[in-house]
Design a protein around this motif. Structure first.
Motif, PDB file in Angstrom:
ATOM      1  N   ASN A  18       1.350  -4.100  16.952  1.00 22.81           N
ATOM      2  CA  ASN A  18       2.728  -4.902  16.778  1.00 22.81           C
ATOM      3  C   ASN A  18       3.895  -4.091  17.242  1.00 22.81           C
ATOM      4  O   ASN A  18       4.688  -4.816  17.693  1.00 22.81           O
ATOM      5  CB  ASN A  18       2.732  -4.786  15.204  1.00 22.81           C
ATOM      6  CG  ASN A  18       1.488  -5.844  14.575  1.00 22.81           C
ATOM      7  OD1 ASN A  18       1.587  -6.781  15.414  1.00 22.81           O
ATOM      8  ND2 ASN A  18       1.093  -5.825  13.499  1.00 22.81           N
ATOM      9  N   ASP A  19       3.825  -2.576  17.320  1.00 21.32           N
ATOM     10  CA  ASP A  19       5.168  -1.926  17.620  1.00 21.32           C
ATOM     11  C   ASP A  19       5.086  -2.219  19.494  1.00 21.32           C
ATOM     12  O   ASP A  19       6.261  -2.118  19.686  1.00 21.32           O
ATOM     13  CB  ASP A  19       4.849  -0.404  17.695  1.00 21.32           C
ATOM     14  CG  ASP A  19       4.817   0.145  16.023  1.00 21.32           C
ATOM     15  OD1 ASP A  19       5.556  -0.776  15.576  1.00 21.32           O
ATOM     16  OD2 ASP A  19       4.704   1.124  15.634  1.00 21.32           O
ATOM     17  N   ASP A  74      -5.338  -0.626  10.044  1.00 17.03           N
ATOM     18  CA  ASP A  74      -4.217  -0.765   9.664  1.00 17.03           C
ATOM     19  C   ASP A  74      -3.260   0.244  10.944  1.00 17.03           C
ATOM     20  O   ASP A  74      -2.160  -0.371  11.393  1.00 17.03           O
ATOM     21  CB  ASP A  74      -3.451  -0.168   8.385  1.00 17.03           C
ATOM     22  CG  ASP A  74      -3.912  -1.136   7.339  1.00 17.03           C
ATOM     23  OD1 ASP A  74      -4.161  -2.224   7.497  1.00 17.03           O
ATOM     24  OD2 ASP A  74      -4.004  -0.488   6.189  1.00 17.03           O
ATOM     25  N   GLU A  75      -3.879   1.172  11.434  1.00 20.56           N
ATOM     26  CA  GLU A  75      -3.294   2.047  12.446  1.00 20.56           C
ATOM     27  C   GLU A  75      -3.182   1.287  13.798  1.00 20.56           C
ATOM     28  O   GLU A  75      -2.272   1.343  14.329  1.00 20.56           O
ATOM     29  CB  GLU A  75      -3.735   3.322  12.166  1.00 20.56           C
ATOM     30  CG  GLU A  75      -3.133   4.402  13.503  1.00 20.56           C
ATOM     31  CD  GLU A  75      -1.745   4.761  13.456  1.00 20.56           C
ATOM     32  OE1 GLU A  75      -1.122   4.967  14.209  1.00 20.56           O
ATOM     33  OE2 GLU A  75      -1.333   4.451  12.080  1.00 20.56           O
ATOM     34  N   LYS A  92      -0.705  -1.459  13.423  1.00 17.22           N
ATOM     35  CA  LYS A  92       0.748  -1.055  13.649  1.00 17.22           C
ATOM     36  C   LYS A  92       1.002  -0.744  15.058  1.00 17.22           C
ATOM     37  O   LYS A  92       2.181  -1.102  15.622  1.00 17.22           O
ATOM     38  CB  LYS A  92       0.693   0.158  12.849  1.00 17.22           C
ATOM     39  CG  LYS A  92       2.226   0.713  12.739  1.00 17.22           C
ATOM     40  CD  LYS A  92       2.128   1.877  11.971  1.00 17.22           C
ATOM     41  CE  LYS A  92       3.711   2.586  11.881  1.00 17.22           C
ATOM     42  NZ  LYS A  92       4.160   2.978  13.325  1.00 17.22           N
ATOM     43  N   GLN A  93       0.018  -0.002  15.703  1.00 22.68           N
ATOM     44  CA  GLN A  93       0.518   0.310  17.266  1.00 22.68           C
ATOM     45  C   GLN A  93       0.538  -0.877  18.089  1.00 22.68           C
ATOM     46  O   GLN A  93       1.410  -1.067  18.979  1.00 22.68           O
ATOM     47  CB  GLN A  93      -0.461   1.281  17.647  1.00 22.68           C
ATOM     48  CG  GLN A  93      -0.315   2.504  17.054  1.00 22.68           C
ATOM     49  CD  GLN A  93      -0.973   3.951  17.740  1.00 22.68           C
ATOM     50  OE1 GLN A  93      -1.162   3.685  18.967  1.00 22.68           O
ATOM     51  NE2 GLN A  93      -1.384   4.993  17.282  1.00 22.68           N
ATOM     52  N   LYS A 103       6.519  -5.825  19.909  1.00 22.14           N
ATOM     53  CA  LYS A 103       8.003  -5.712  19.638  1.00 22.14           C
ATOM     54  C   LYS A 103       8.922  -5.431  21.003  1.00 22.14           C
ATOM     55  O   LYS A 103       9.977  -5.615  21.198  1.00 22.14           O
ATOM     56  CB  LYS A 103       8.323  -4.898  18.491  1.00 22.14           C
ATOM     57  CG  LYS A 103       7.870  -5.481  17.032  1.00 22.14           C
ATOM     58  CD  LYS A 103       8.206  -4.394  15.955  1.00 22.14           C
ATOM     59  CE  LYS A 103       7.813  -4.673  14.575  1.00 22.14           C
ATOM     60  NZ  LYS A 103       7.725  -3.965  13.512  1.00 22.14           N
TER      61      LYS A 103
END
Length: 300
Positions: free
Chosen positions: A60-61, A53-54, A57-58, A64
């Motif tokens: 996907n960030d 998940d981490e 998340k990184q 963006k």
């Protein structure tokens, strides 16, 4: 804990956004003499693991922010295929990165494990290392876990390529006094003929190594590369002199039949007249343009 880095403009794979699957410390089943990381005893599995998940998340960030890249590259401070949740990660990435290629930079030992073998099949591009096809030299350079059998490793790499729907690239790193001789490269040529990758990248040490070993000159890399005729060769990190190579159409046909050349080398090394002759041969359909894992090669 930063996991995502780049993008880096890689000569071998284009614009690459990297993901480090071992951000805490070196975790590898090799302890290569040329590694830029400090020496460490080889290990069979990661004992410090970052959560999927981490990682997602990184990534996907970063996405963006609108960053541009050609490849998402999974790597590690060590061997990325030791990451225990690799299958879960690649399946998630394939859902969210449908228009990008996903690459893993691996030493290839994952092919010895059936589950990891099958996980690597999910990637778009896989890069394996093979620094020697001679057992004694292999252990001297890569300092691998002793249970890793080189003959079986080469066989399983060949099995992988026969099954793999993506693009397989091999890499040889040349160390002075260890694998920088004709015997080594003739053995590597035979191994590559069995594995049949799209191309092989040949390079030498370009960062301070863990052990007291030295790089070889680019001139020597060029000489050794001529001993590889089973697959197209890219000499990574090449520097160029100002001399332009002049070829007639006939010379080009002979040269590119014996040894396909990359677009990078042709642009840097060929004279304007040679490039014009090349274009004529392409129009005459006597020379093919091949895309080998993001690098264009010309073959007669």
């Amino acid at each position: 804990m930063k996991l995502v880095f780049g993008p880096v403009n890689s000569r071998r794979f284009g614009l690459s956004l990297g993901v480090d699957l071992s951000p805490f410390t070196k975790q590898c089943n090799f302890d290569c003499v040329y590694c830029e990381l400090s020496p460490k005893k080889p290990m069979i599995a990661q004992n410090q693991v970052v959560e999927v998940d981490e990682i997602l998340k990184q990534i996907n960030d970063t996405l963006k922010s609108g960053v541009e890249f050609d490849f998402l590259t999974l790597t590690a401070n060590g061997e990325p295929s030791l990451y225990p949740h690799l299958k879960e990660l690649i399946l998630s990435l394939k859902k969210s990165l449908k228009n990008k290629k996903i690459l893993i930079l691996s030493n290839g030992t994952a092919v010895l494990d059936e589950n990891k073998f099958n996980t690597l099949l999910l990637f778009d591009v896989v890069k394996f290392s093979l620094d020697s096809a001679i057992q004694k030299t292999f252990y001297r350079i890569d300092r691998a876990l002793k249970e890793i059998n080189l003959e079986l490793l080469i066989k399983k790499m060949a099995d992988f390529q026969r099954t793999f729907k993506g693009e397989l690239v091999m890499e040889i790193l040349v160390v002075k006094g260890l694998n920088d001789n004709e015997k080594e490269f003739l053995a590597l040529n035979k191994a590559l003929a069995k594995i049949k990758p799209l191309r092989v990248d040949i390079s030498s040490i370009d960062r301070p190594p863990a052990y007291a070993v030295k790089r070889v000159s680019e001139e020597r890399l060029n000489e050794l590369a001529t001993l590889i005729n089973s697959v197209p060769v890219l000499i990574a990190k090449r520097t160029y002199n100002k001399q332009s190579l002049e070829f007639s159409k006939e010379e080009l046909l002979k040269s590119l039949h014996l040894r396909p050349q990359s677009e990078l080398d042709i642009n840097a090394l060929f004279s304007d007249k040679s490039k014009q002759n090349l274009e004529l041969l392409i129009k005459e359909e006597k020379i093919k343009i091949l895309d080998l894992a993001g690098i264009k090669f010309y073959k007669a």
